[in-house]
Design a protein around this motif. Structure first.
Motif, mmCIF file in Angstrom:
data_model
loop_
_atom_site.group_PDB
_atom_site.id
_atom_site.type_symbol
_atom_site.label_atom_id
_atom_site.label_comp_id
_atom_site.label_asym_id
_atom_site.label_seq_id
_atom_site.Cartn_x
_atom_site.Cartn_y
_atom_site.Cartn_z
ATOM 1 N N ALA A 1 0.816 -1.217 0.000
ATOM 2 C CA ALA A 1 0.000 0.000 0.000
ATOM 3 C C ALA A 1 0.842 1.256 0.000
ATOM 4 C CB ALA A 1 -0.933 -0.002 1.204
ATOM 5 N N ALA B 1 -4.738 -4.485 0.846
ATOM 6 C CA ALA B 1 -3.726 -3.474 1.169
ATOM 7 C C ALA B 1 -3.771 -3.191 2.665
ATOM 8 C CB ALA B 1 -3.987 -2.194 0.383
ATOM 9 N N GLN C 1 -9.185 -2.479 -6.901
ATOM 10 C CA GLN C 1 -8.544 -1.182 -7.135
ATOM 11 C C GLN C 1 -9.023 -0.596 -8.457
ATOM 12 O OE1 GLN C 1 -4.361 -0.460 -6.121
ATOM 13 N NE2 GLN C 1 -4.038 0.267 -8.219
ATOM 14 N N LEU D 1 -7.277 4.591 -4.782
ATOM 15 C CA LEU D 1 -7.644 3.187 -4.587
ATOM 16 C C LEU D 1 -9.029 2.877 -5.115
ATOM 17 C CD1 LEU D 1 -6.779 0.414 -3.437
ATOM 18 C CD2 LEU D 1 -7.793 1.090 -1.266
#
Length: 323
Positions: A53, A67, A222, A228
């Protein structure tokens, strides 16, 4: 008297059947729900990939990612009762001690009592508003969100907008701006000026829910390497406190589902036990478990109902474990 006794027995049996069926349906429904939840978890886990991340990449766009990172902000949130704290989201709930009206069918006169209620009860709608006037609340529900946040290397602002469920904030005296205020049942009691008794008309209670800053794990598809989630977030979005990999997240979610099912099975078994007791109560006087067990009458019936309930719990529990 005989007729009244028959009516009471009939009602007892009726409510017993309803309780029994509710228990069985709750246990069976929890097992079916567990199967569906675990199937979803397995499906998502098979597709999910771990990513770093702190280093977002466009190559992960379109992938179901897991993440783990710090969800942080430079800003702190506060209000007139609470000192600034490291919260990403802070939601305030407010109750006021006020008049309420209860109208029952067949009773001509409504009943008025004072109790804690969220919002402001409109006393103008009362049948008898005079003498039952409610004051205006001195605080309103509110939700505050930090202006900007970061989740690892992502801009976390869009992620914050997608969060609905918050955790209750445990209040401590050191968190309050006014040290004279009292915390009861994790709620700040704010008396109305002039009130001698507590609680009194117009007093308010304030409680909070929050998303604290800290480490979180996000599972989602994503869409954008900067935020994101992008402008149109995926339907799949799971946010959990702590740092997890895809594998450990699946294990944690599975354990949580199974714990929830166990609780539902226990409650369902209790309902089944209560229903059986009500239905079989007329047989209690003739029930005798001696010499195998030293129980007769009502005690013997309780043992039999408990045995049936435990057996049902065992069967449903086995089905849940085999899911």
């Amino acid at each position: 008297m005989v007729k009244l006794a028959r009516i009471n027995t009939t009602l007892q049996t009726f409510f017993g059947v309803i309780t029994l069926l509710s228990g069985v349906l709750m246990m069976w429904g929890s097992v079916k729900g567990e199967r569906a939840d675990l199937s979803t978890i397995d499906s998502l886990s098979a597709d999910a990939v771990d990513i770093d991340a702190s280093l977002p990449s466009a190559r992960d766009n379109g992938k179901l990612v897991v993440a783990a990172a710090g969800f942080l902000a430079d800003q702190q949130l506060e209000d007139e009762y609470l000192k600034p704290g490291p919260y990403l989201i802070l939601r305030r709930r407010v109750e006021m001690y006020q008049w309420t009206e209860e109208r029952n069918a067949g009773i001509s006169e409504p009943r008025y009592t004072q109790s804690w209620q969220e919002g402001e009860v409109d006393f103008f709608q009362f049948a008898v508003p005079d003498g039952h006037e409610n004051p205006v609340s001195r605080a309103a529900p509110a939700r505050k969100t930090v202006e900007s946040a970061r989740f690892g290397g992502y801009d976390g602002s869009v992620l914050l907008q997608s969060i609905v469920k918050l955790l209750p904030l445990t209040l401590e005296p050191a968190m309050l701006k006014d040290p004279s205020l009292v915390i009861e049942d994790n709620k700040i009691l704010v008396p109305r000026p002039g009130n001698i008794e507590s609680p009194g008309l117009g007093d308010i209670r304030v409680s909070y829910e929050a998303l604290p800053q800290g480490d979180y794990t996000v599972m989602t598809r994503q869409v954008d390497e900067r935020t994101l989630l992008g402008a149109t977030p995926s339907d799949t979005l799971l946010i959990r406190p702590g740092l997890f990999t895809a594998e450990s997240l699946s294990t944690a979610q599975t354990s949580e589902v199974r714990s929830g099912v166990l609780g539902m099975l226990c409650f369902g078994a209790l309902l089944l036990f209560a229903g059986l007791l009500s239905i079989l109560a007329p047989l209690a006087r003739n029930l005798d478990l001696r010499p195998r067990l030293p129980f007769t009458g009502t005690a013997a019936l309780a043992v039999v109902c408990a045995a049936i309930s435990l057996a049902a719990f065992g069967v449903m529990g086995t089905l849940a474990l085999l899911s």
